[in-house]
Design an enzyme around this catalytic site. Structure first.
Site, PDB file in Angstrom:
ATOM      1  N   TYR A  73      36.226 104.827  60.422  1.00 18.45           N
ATOM      2  CA  TYR A  73      37.708 105.257  60.844  1.00 18.45           C
ATOM      3  C   TYR A  73      37.757 106.980  60.818  1.00 18.45           C
ATOM      4  O   TYR A  73      38.213 107.399  62.003  1.00 18.45           O
ATOM      5  CB  TYR A  73      38.872 105.025  59.900  1.00 18.45           C
ATOM      6  CG  TYR A  73      39.443 103.451  60.154  1.00 18.45           C
ATOM      7  CD1 TYR A  73      40.036 102.992  61.272  1.00 18.45           C
ATOM      8  CD2 TYR A  73      39.182 102.527  59.355  1.00 18.45           C
ATOM      9  CE1 TYR A  73      40.243 101.967  61.408  1.00 18.45           C
ATOM     10  CE2 TYR A  73      39.490 101.167  59.396  1.00 18.45           C
ATOM     11  CZ  TYR A  73      40.143 100.861  60.542  1.00 18.45           C
ATOM     12  OH  TYR A  73      40.651  99.533  60.711  1.00 18.45           O
ATOM     13  N   LYS A 105      34.998  96.202  64.624  1.00 19.18           N
ATOM     14  CA  LYS A 105      34.045  97.599  64.099  1.00 19.18           C
ATOM     15  C   LYS A 105      33.443  97.301  62.691  1.00 19.18           C
ATOM     16  O   LYS A 105      34.301  96.652  61.859  1.00 19.18           O
ATOM     17  CB  LYS A 105      35.058  98.716  64.384  1.00 19.18           C
ATOM     18  CG  LYS A 105      36.523  98.578  63.584  1.00 19.18           C
ATOM     19  CD  LYS A 105      36.831  99.615  62.796  1.00 19.18           C
ATOM     20  CE  LYS A 105      36.001 100.082  61.455  1.00 19.18           C
ATOM     21  NZ  LYS A 105      36.735  99.289  60.219  1.00 19.18           N
TER      22      LYS A 105
END
Lengths: 380, 380, 380, 380
Positions: free
Chosen positions: C209, C124
């Protein structure tokens, strides 16, 4: 902020409400000894009580007592010195005394109070020896007045909740209880460090919290004790009384209780119970406020949020209820006598370097009266 | 994520870097005993070490050992069964063995390893009796190989930091150390519950953490011990070995150490030191990871955040460094022998119902070798 | 320590066991990019996986890669540089690649991997723009290979447990979710601070996140975003990318999510959900280890003790399972594309000083594949 | 317990002692509005004050007021109903009023008090609109009486200690402040949920704690605000006022403050500041007791143990000191007016869906008077 109508009650820590008695219905107290505890804790506690009121002060320092009396809304004539203590006999509004004097004076004032027909709520330790403590029980019995040892922790929600958790069996069998109650007694001249006034060192003061709580949480009586005492060499504070005591108690159920008290150590008060399926922690334990009760299992750590209450108000109101109904207090004089016996055994063990046996008692709560109907307070 | 150039080092827990030795420079180990600890902790630890490598496995279960060997990139010929242990003599790449067997086998394999000239890193407890432990020290001395007791906690940053805090004097004199190491041993058939294999109960396993850490943190040797043992009546797990031990140690400085270990209690491991100006808490203590080190004074509660490291890698690398330099390990066999003496005294006290005296030793770290230059690991 | 027989499984975090596949059964991976994450987390994770193995390394630094390969038990011929990446096509034992490169290279290597028929697990953020991310999804679809965004937190027990608590309704309706993920990026020269390599600042790294976890915990998609960005004036680190972003998301259920990410602030990572009947705290959240999950109600504070696992092993094994069964990953490329859309809207809102609308999606888990049968891992 | 002589002082939270003024020296107060706050907090606070005394009660419920008066040692003639409020003019012993009424009545009673020459301590929020608040300031100025907004948190040690930590620079520059103040307002009929009485929803009550504390801790004034309001559809409690507000403030130093308040969420009150070198947590924040102040850096987590005090006593005594010396209070009416301006901007932002600009103010503590010489209390 709201001006909404309120009923005339005090909210109890479990949310129920206790009706406030009117001044005339309440048990009136004379407090004997106006030190820090009295000023900082007992005066506010009477303000938060539901069946008790403070109506007289007894002190050796009349000037200080008079200032305090005025702040409390009492009259100058409500102040007594030690020599005129017996004049309280005439005061019908004084039904009970609360003794908050140095330990060695507990017996004298209990006997004097009994003689003039006043019920006695006495600070812990009950006295400085088994003999004195037993004499106090006798004196009150003879005078037909009630005697209660002011074991505050037995009336407080966090400690009661801890006992309930151990009782309900969810943690399984308890194997060890380890308690610490230590603090620094900085002042060489303090009466607590004088053998004549205190009757002993850290054991009779902070150590008694460990001992009495172990007995309260288990409901059992120890049958054996082993102890070490220790005083730092050359420390002038500990020439008359001991600094520290480490004592281990064995209980009939197999539980071992390990305890440490000291006057020479930075303040710490905690208690942990190690059981089959989890453990229970009070940290801090014993304190007046901010107690924390935590359970640990393999899968969860849970802190039970118990509402804060005025612990002294709960304690005093329990005694008032006993005075009003005639029932035996939950922690009568006998409860204090038993701790006195164990403390004497602790000192003997330390002195002789061997375990000391105690009389065995079967059953639970052998020395206790009927538990408060609701935790700490009855509701009608 | 980055592909940046990295130098060939391992970062140490204090941020410094240890150069990784090449495979040929490293000390080669044969691990004896392939249980949970070996698989879950030691294999990864060798992967994180800087001067150690795993080159051979010794096991009674050749099939399991072969599967594990392949996963580790070892050859089938690197696997030995107990009968062919002595063939390791020919393996020049094996300089040391790591004994991870049941306690009662420690002596036999130490002696066999010494005989074939291999250095010995032996899991704690060193053995099951003072006699056996002393024989192990002798055997290694005679064979001119090193013997180290694998006291992991003496090589780990949190415990070392705790010792430094006590040493630096900011908390003042320590008065009490109270330690708990308890867990549930659920399996009746486990070798730890068999007297012949384990040589004792909870004391030799978890209780030894309390004992060894008390000695490590103070640097002193106890001169007296008092103990109670307890096993729940009717519990089939505790017919051969004891369930719980409560033991109290007295140290020359006046410190009293109170300890509890058990196999019948939900897991808990903590240690608290009560000192004049504050107290020190390890909670959990002793664990492989997630240790917490907290100091309390009257004005602050401080948790020191110590970087997590692979504790086993630190321990193994210390021994490798000793093998490479010829120096005595920080925790040699003698350190293990002393604990064995104290544990025998603990059992004797419990049996005879009285305190037991131990030989008095003056000075600090009497049984320890030179401390690791940097906490846990040398840097060049 | 024990040498008892062990079956050939890995224990899962809920106690069940996953059979370890043999090397030949496992999905073989080439890792592209050998930075800190690869070395410190991914190598150990492959060691703890049940259906995955590392068989090739791709790096621009052949020397470093070769040293690492040898430590891992790989051959020198298992190392590839970027120019020879396509030679992996011939390697039948390489079925998947794990891309761990700077963000702006994700698209190129995904497309190159797809072209040679390798499945793609991509770190990511999926890419640096919606356009690039969509192209990656297209490329994998066209080549008939799977694409998974490596959203580790969606595979980890603590975060899954948090989602379950919110789902089970005991805390009532959630009203606010507030998340923080901040750290100090000390190094001016780091690729993360270069717009060309990173594609953005703290938002694309730590901020993601917060964003992805808000979407995961609610299962919903936000329909509006408002954001402020901020960079400290004169700080040379933040000339190309933003230092901090504060962004607020509105979800269809009424929940508001408030988030803060930064590269200029001492590390902190936490997430709190405020709900009708209690609140839920992850502190730390997002970390690799030591996560803590705590629930608060009016009567209790409860920490759920979730067993620690290797989060990366769970993530990689999920992808291996998808490769083996052909099912769509739980967090496919589409999941990454959606976050890219929201991040573009966040930047637009900050730039234009107004809320920005997003496409509305009904239903839960719109962009996710089938959830792992058991939290994080299937058992057969 | 001790009977030792005590001097006539109250111990302050930093250990110094404040001499208790005699009843005649003290500032006398009439409290207007006898709801929970008055009964549970203000009565005890007057008991713990050093320069303040309660001498009259004003209430719409004369019966309740009379019972309370007797408990407090006041005469029946010290009780006033709203219609006879102006009779207080004749009472020379009443120099100040403490207004504890629903928000919308603050203006009326401030003006009436000013007219009869009494100083005004007014509960927060100062009023229900900027216009009303400004009128109150004017009325008091015109009548030459002092007006103080009862911002308790600005007088309490934990919040002051937090401000000092931010000021001393050890945590570096603060980047984000995130605050939450939420609770459940269960009672549909409560005046707080009525627009006419409360003037707004959760923002004016609990949200104001977040806002005022952000301004207090930074000493700065925000120049821009963005907000969302939210009320759960169909919840009958939130038909007149909003349930929740999420609002973000930008401060001149670059700090962003993110806040959430609600009446529909289980109680939680905390505040965290994220700074360059560490972060600062108040959890709980804002409460009357048991506040905790914790600092986190990369190497330590430190809780500062601030002594508990009666926050209301500190606040009231500050105002009494101002009355006695003529100095402007630390939190005068103007401080309340500024919050009113910001709250109006918050509502406007939420309504119009865009950020709203505020007047820019340079310098620190623009609207505050001189800080209390010692934290919370002057000593002579």
């Amino acid at each position: 902020m709201s001006d909404k109508t309120k009923d005339n009650t005090v909210k109890d820590y479990d949310g129920t409400k206790t009706p406030l008695q009117t001044p005339d219905e309440r048990v009136g107290y004379a407090v004997i000894g106006l030190g820090d505890l009295t000023e900082e804790e007992l005066y506010p506690a009477f303000g938060r009580s539901a069946r008790s009121r403070l109506v007289a002060l007894v002190s050796g320092d009349k000037e200080k007592a008079t200032i305090q009396a005025r702040q409390l809304g009492l009259k100058d004539s409500d102040v007594y010195d030690y020599d005129h203590f017996e004049e309280l006999e005439k005061r019908d509004d004084v039904q009970a005394v609360f003794i908050v004097l140095p330990n060695s004076l507990h017996r004298e004032y209990t006997e004097r109070a009994a003689k003039i027909g006043k019920h006695v709520l006495c600070e812990k330790p009950l006295s400085v020896s088994v003999a004195d403590a037993e004499a106090m029980v006798e004196a009150c019995k003879a005078a037909n007045v009630l005697l209660m040892t002011a074991y505050r922790i037995q009336y407080t929600p966090h400690h009661q909740a801890a006992r309930e958790i151990l009782d309900n069996g969810k943690l399984g069998r308890a194997k060890l209880m380890t308690a610490v109650d230590v603090q620094t007694e900085p002042n060489e001249g303090q009466w607590r460090l004088k053998a004549k006034l205190a009757g002993g060192g850290s054991l009779l003061d902070v150590g008694l919290y460990c001992l009495n709580t172990a007995r309260f949480l288990t409901g059992e009586e120890p049958y054996e004790v082993f102890a070490y005492t220790h005083s730092t060499e050359g420390d002038p504070r500990f020439t008359e009384v001991e600094e520290s005591v480490q004592f281990t108690l064995r209980f009939p159920s197999g539980l071992i209780s390990s305890n440490f008290c000291s006057y020479g150590t930075s303040k710490h008060r905690s208690l942990r119970v190690l059981a089959e399926k989890g453990n229970l922690l009070l940290d801090p334990a014993f304190d007046y406020t901010n107690l924390r009760l935590i359970r640990d299992t393999e899968t969860e750590v849970t802190e039970t949020l118990v509402k804060e209450v005025d612990q002294f108000a709960l304690e005093i109101d329990h005694f008032s209820e006993c005075v009003q109904t005639g029932q035996q207090p939950y922690t009568p004089g006998e409860e204090g006598v038993q701790d006195q016996r164990i403390m004497e055994a602790i000192y003997r063990s330390a002195k002789e370097g061997r375990p000391v046996q105690l009389e065995r008692f079967e059953g639970r709560d052998v020395f206790r009266g009927k538990a408060p109907t609701q935790p700490g307070r009855e509701r009608s």
